[in-house]
Design a protein around this motif. Structure first.
Motif, PDB file in Angstrom:
ATOM      1  N   TYR A 298       0.840  -1.195   0.000  1.00  0.00           N
ATOM      2  CA  TYR A 298       0.000   0.000   0.000  1.00  0.00           C
ATOM      3  C   TYR A 298       0.876   1.246   0.000  1.00  0.00           C
ATOM      4  O   TYR A 298       1.952   1.262   0.602  1.00  0.00           O
ATOM      5  CB  TYR A 298      -0.895   0.024   1.241  1.00  0.00           C
ATOM      6  N   GLU A 299       0.382   2.281  -0.657  1.00  0.00           N
ATOM      7  CA  GLU A 299       1.086   3.561  -0.585  1.00  0.00           C
ATOM      8  C   GLU A 299       0.758   4.231   0.744  1.00  0.00           C
ATOM      9  O   GLU A 299      -0.324   4.026   1.295  1.00  0.00           O
ATOM     10  CB  GLU A 299       0.610   4.484  -1.718  1.00  0.00           C
ATOM     11  N   LEU A 301      -0.611   7.094   2.294  1.00  0.00           N
ATOM     12  CA  LEU A 301      -1.467   8.184   1.820  1.00  0.00           C
ATOM     13  C   LEU A 301      -2.150   8.855   2.996  1.00  0.00           C
ATOM     14  O   LEU A 301      -2.427   8.206   4.012  1.00  0.00           O
ATOM     15  CB  LEU A 301      -2.547   7.626   0.884  1.00  0.00           C
ATOM     16  N   ASP A 305      -8.465  12.604   1.157  1.00  0.00           N
ATOM     17  CA  ASP A 305      -7.939  12.954  -0.158  1.00  0.00           C
ATOM     18  C   ASP A 305      -8.700  14.168  -0.685  1.00  0.00           C
ATOM     19  O   ASP A 305      -9.921  14.112  -0.860  1.00  0.00           O
ATOM     20  CB  ASP A 305      -8.110  11.779  -1.117  1.00  0.00           C
ATOM     21  N   GLY A 333      -6.362   6.324   3.364  1.00  0.00           N
ATOM     22  CA  GLY A 333      -6.285   6.756   1.968  1.00  0.00           C
ATOM     23  C   GLY A 333      -6.859   5.757   0.979  1.00  0.00           C
ATOM     24  O   GLY A 333      -6.895   6.026  -0.217  1.00  0.00           O
ATOM     25  N   TYR A 334      -7.316   4.615   1.493  1.00  0.00           N
ATOM     26  CA  TYR A 334      -7.920   3.593   0.634  1.00  0.00           C
ATOM     27  C   TYR A 334      -9.389   3.389   1.014  1.00  0.00           C
ATOM     28  O   TYR A 334      -9.808   3.731   2.131  1.00  0.00           O
ATOM     29  CB  TYR A 334      -7.191   2.257   0.759  1.00  0.00           C
ATOM     30  N   ASN A 383      -9.336  -2.755  -2.885  1.00  0.00           N
ATOM     31  CA  ASN A 383      -8.204  -1.864  -2.609  1.00  0.00           C
ATOM     32  C   ASN A 383      -8.177  -0.664  -3.542  1.00  0.00           C
ATOM     33  O   ASN A 383      -7.404  -0.625  -4.491  1.00  0.00           O
ATOM     34  CB  ASN A 383      -6.888  -2.629  -2.783  1.00  0.00           C
ATOM     35  N   ARG A 385      -7.577   3.415  -4.082  1.00  0.00           N
ATOM     36  CA  ARG A 385      -7.132   4.682  -3.491  1.00  0.00           C
ATOM     37  C   ARG A 385      -8.278   5.675  -3.553  1.00  0.00           C
ATOM     38  O   ARG A 385      -8.975   5.764  -4.568  1.00  0.00           O
ATOM     39  CB  ARG A 385      -5.928   5.232  -4.267  1.00  0.00           C
ATOM     40  N   LYS A 386      -8.430   6.448  -2.507  1.00  0.00           N
ATOM     41  CA  LYS A 386      -9.541   7.399  -2.488  1.00  0.00           C
ATOM     42  C   LYS A 386      -9.447   8.372  -3.661  1.00  0.00           C
ATOM     43  O   LYS A 386     -10.452   8.798  -4.204  1.00  0.00           O
ATOM     44  CB  LYS A 386      -9.576   8.153  -1.153  1.00  0.00           C
ATOM     45  N   ARG A 387      -8.219   8.694  -4.060  1.00  0.00           N
ATOM     46  CA  ARG A 387      -8.101   9.666  -5.145  1.00  0.00           C
ATOM     47  C   ARG A 387      -8.550   9.084  -6.492  1.00  0.00           C
ATOM     48  O   ARG A 387      -8.788   9.831  -7.433  1.00  0.00           O
ATOM     49  CB  ARG A 387      -6.676  10.205  -5.228  1.00  0.00           C
TER      50      ARG A 387
END
Lengths: 560, 104, 184
Positions: A298-299, A301, A305, A333-334, A383, A385-387
């Motif tokens: 995972y990044e 984050l 976001d 962030g996910y 999985n 990412r919110k962005r």
């Protein structure tokens, strides 16, 4: 996710060839239909109303993009361009030809899939929480244990001719999303006082003709003993389960007849004798399987976001979808995304080949290549990412996969019903379609709130009607379809079985009847915080009876 | 009151398709090709004949079902047989994700 | 009926003697569990091999230490969908430590034969003249096994983790007569 090693691949490959031989023998007349039926069923092949139906296993609901693309390919080449995701997290194809099935299995084997034990009187596909490994509330990932159980149960020489089918579910979170209390065996991962994790073992739950909430026969089972304990339960059942009456052959009947406590003692007695034998799980194997389910990279984050927040402000439809169809991810962030297979007017759980391909593409682009099938017949991107959510939503929306109705009245569980199924008494899908059109206004859905509506086309209860907050059961009255309604069911931690409101409704009257039930609830709830299920539990069935059939004295007079 | 009559149906072994037993002792996917047996005796006799096709591996599990004989021809009396006779689900193909091509 | 044993169709010189019939003076016979329990002294006094045919609903554990006095145990598959005898076979082999011939009688389909051998059954009854090619081929349909069973074949898990396997093999305890009586 789990990947086959040489042994897994060998077993699946050998199974394809074995089944190819069985089909050849059937077509050559060496097997009668009576002899072939149990063989084909053990490979998920039914003969349904219009055609054969092939049920493919999606172990505990996990699919990678390659597998999803393969399903799309099968839908196009061997079927009619679509498939049906089921309440056991599997997928069914409705129109394969008998002679093609071995080739379909060959295709599946190429992507580490199969149809093993998706029907028949054996241990069926193991199910698990669809949010396994990513849910914020999880104690431990149930997929590891579901995979261990999958391997143990595959071609078990002793338990392939059980009295009846056998379903196992595993959940790793306190919020039970796998309905473990209504399974033949339900496993809940729990923590003991010493902080160790193990299993709470539930036995003898089930729906069908005789719905029963299971009993917990063990509060804490150390994990390395899982398989020996399952073997002890299955051996007890295989020897003592009834075989004289198909409707009394499930383990729930044996547990009820024996008594939960006594049954538990019998299992413990058997288990004591085998627990330290070769079924004892080596830590090395637990670790090996664990590694396949290690969290992805995972990044790091921020949990908030800005682009996601802005998109919500600018686009109310997106904001609504984000509010309804997202679930909290354990990593900042996910998000966990639910793609609804319940569009307005759609057949619940159906997906076209094009939709499957799109889901695969979106999984690769936005969800680390993986999706999940839920027992509510939806698809999950575990999985995201919110962005990326806005971009994902737009793509889903273009393919009618972004209906904002998760957990609402139009997020209907429905079996295939009399449109496809040989056992059904009444159609399920058209009722679901009409209900989803009737309850399509988002404001109305919000007003009604949390409401699980489940439809089964017959008493076998594939549509889980007993555990719907509202359940609809199709019945046959002299060749005509009627629908019996229950209220108050739940498959969660507070599991309960719905109660019948009264006489069944005709096809024309069923939607108005559900509308009356909803209006009764809306008019009488204390406030919005009292969910439909809470209201039923407080007020009982009587207010609904009165609204549907008139005041009690009138009902009595009418009956006389 | 329509006369209570019966027809014989089965699924084809190879593709599972719904078929009807005809007066010429063969099988047709078209409901309208199916023979109608006006009484129990002739229906039971025809069912025995139709089972020859099971041995010949053409169909699986033939059975009798009730039809109402109307001026427009026989009609199945049960929802189940009405749906089978259509060879497809009852819901509209343009709804939901249904994209299947229907062939006879 | 003939026997499929050791990869070939063999003549069957055993016969089952019903509870009301007289025991012949010579030749190997099987009797019911009930008759064995009532007459085991007499039966053991015969100068011929003796066996027991277990009914589907009888507890295999009831034989207890007696298994070591028997030359044959038969388990029944009255119809192929009835799989109780798979468990009975495993109990006889793994719990009671029975090492003699374990035979399946009744409806024996080739598609179940492999599972039978995995559960410790080493002979099956088949009609005279039955083609056995399919049965022999069925034994080769799979080459890897997930579960430990009664055939001693190494499991996938043992092949994956050989060190652990050596520690566990043979650890399954043998049941005692008192436990058998209790379970019966």
């Amino acid at each position: 996710m789990y990947r086959y090693d040489e042994f897994d691949a060998t077993i699946v490959r050998e199974r394809v060839e074995q089944f190819r031989g069985q089909v050849t023998r059937r077509l050559a007349g060496e097997l009668t239909e009576d002899q072939f039926r149990p063989l084909r069923l053990k490979n998920g092949l039914y003969l349904q109303l219009h055609a054969y139906m092939l049920r493919i296993a999606v172990p505990y609901g996990v699919l990678n993009s390659k597998q999803m693309r393969k399903l799309a390919h099968i839908a196009r080449r061997y079927d009619r361009g679509f498939g049906h995701f089921t309440t056991r997290q599997n997928i069914q194809f409705n129109w394969p030809q008998l002679g093609d099935v071995p080739d379909i299995l060959q295709h599946l084997a190429e992507v580490e899939m199969h149809a093993i034990q998706t029907s028949g009187n054996c241990i069926r596909n193991v199910t698990a929480d669809q949010f396994a490994g990513v849910a914020a509330d999880e104690i431990e990932d149930p997929r590891i244990w579901a995979e261990i159980v999958r391997q143990w149960s595959t071609f078990h020489p002793e338990f392939s001719y059980l009295p009846r089918k056998f379903k196992i579910a595993v959940t790793g979170a306190p919020d039970d999303r796998a309905a473990v209390r209504v399974h033949d065996i339900g496993l809940r991962i729990v923590q003991n006082e010493a902080g160790e994790t193990g299993f709470e073992v539930w036995v003898g739950g089930g729906l069908g003709r005789t719905p029963i909430i299971g009993v917990a026969i063990r509060k804490f089972l150390p994990k390395e003993h899982l398989l020996s304990y399952l073997e002890a339960i299955l051996r007890t059942y295989n020897l003592l389960g009834r075989r004289d009456n198909i409707y009394k052959a499930r383990i729930k009947i044996l547990v009820q007849a024996t008594g939960g406590e006594k049954f538990g003692q019998m299992v413990e007695e058997e288990w004591e004798k085998i627990k330290d034998g070769p079924l004892h799980l080596p830590q090395a194997e637990i670790d090996r399987i664990h590694r396949y389910f290690a969290p992805p990279a995972y990044e790091a984050l921020p949990d908030v976001d800005p682009a996601f927040e802005t998109a919500k402000l600018e686009n109310p439809d997106f904001a609504r979808w984000a509010r309804v169809n997202l679930v909290k991810h354990k990593v900042p962030g996910y998000a966990i995304v639910n793609a609804s297979l319940k569009p307005e007017g759609g057949a619940p759980g159906d997906a076209s080949a094009d939709q499957m391909d799109l889901l695969a593409d979106l999984a690769d682009k936005f969800s680390l290549g993986e999706v999940r099938v839920t027992h509510h017949q939806n698809i999950v991107f575990p999985n995201v990412r919110k962005r990326d959510l806005f971009a994902l939503w737009q793509r889903l929306k273009s393919a009618r996969l972004a209906t904002s109705n998760l957990g609402f009245i139009s997020d209907i569980i429905a079996c295939p019903g009399l449109d496809y199924c040989n056992l059904a008494n009444a159609r399920s899908i058209p009722v679901a379609q009409r209900l989803s059109r009737h309850f399509s206004d988002p404001r109305k859905l919000d007003e009604i709130g949390d409401l699980r509506l489940n439809i089964s086309g017959c008493i076998n209860a594939c549509g889980h009607h007993h555990v719907g907050h509202i359940g609809i059961l199709g019945v046959d009255k002299q060749g005509q379809e009627f629908y019996q309604v229950t209220v108050g069911g739940s498959s969660k931690d507070d599991a309960s079985l719905g109660k019948i409101v009264g006489a069944a409704f005709s096809e024309d009257d069923i939607v108005p009847a559900i509308d009356t039930i909803i209006n009764t609830y809306l008019a009488n709830r204390t406030d919005r915080s009292e969910r439909f299920l809470d209201y039923v539990r407080r007020a009982g069935v009587d207010p609904f009876k009165e609204a549907l059939y008139g005041p009690a004295p009138a009902r009595r007079t009418a009956a006389e | 009151m329509a006369m209570a009559s019966q027809m014989i149906t089965a699924n084809r072994l190879l593709d599972g398709a719904v078929v009807y037993f005809t007066a010429g002792k063969s099988w047709s996917p078209n409901f309208t090709d199916g023979a109608v047996w006006p009484d129990k005796e002739s229906a039971d006799a025809a069912l025995i004949e139709s089972k020859e096709s099971v041995k010949a591996r053409i169909v699986v599990e033939p059975y009798l079902f009730d039809v109402a004989v109307t001026e427009a021809g026989p009609k199945p009396t049960s929802a189940r047989e009405r749906i089978r006779a259509d060879h497809k689900p009852t819901f509209e193909p343009d709804q939901g994700s249904w994209t299947g091509q229907i062939s006879g | 009926m003939a026997l499929l044993q050791h990869g070939a169709l063999q003549p069957n010189n055993w016969r089952f003697v019903g509870d009301d019939a007289a025991i012949p003076a010579e030749g190997p016979v099987t009797v019911s569990l009930k008759r064995w329990q009532a007459e085991s002294e007499v039966l053991r006094g015969r100068n011929a091999p003796i066996g027991v045919r277990l009914k589907n609903d009888e507890p295999a554990l009831a034989l207890g230490e007696d298994v070591h006095r028997l030359s044959l145990i038969e388990v029944e598959f009255p119809k192929f969908t009835d799989g109780r005898a798979f468990s009975q076979a495993r109990i006889l082999r793994d719990k009671l430590g029975y090492e003699g011939e374990l035979r399946a009688v009744g409806t024996i389909l080739r598609d179940q034969y492999l599972f039978m051998t995995r559960c410790g059954i080493d002979s099956v009854e088949l009609p005279e003249g039955k083609a056995i090619d399919g049965y022999l081929a069925a034994l080769k349909e799979f080459s890897a096994w997930y579960q430990p069973a009664s055939d001693g074949r190494p499991t996938v898990m043992e092949l994956r983790h050989p060190a652990n396997a050596n520690a566990r093999r043979g650890a399954a305890p043998i049941v005692t007569a008192s436990v058998a009586a209790h379970s019966a």
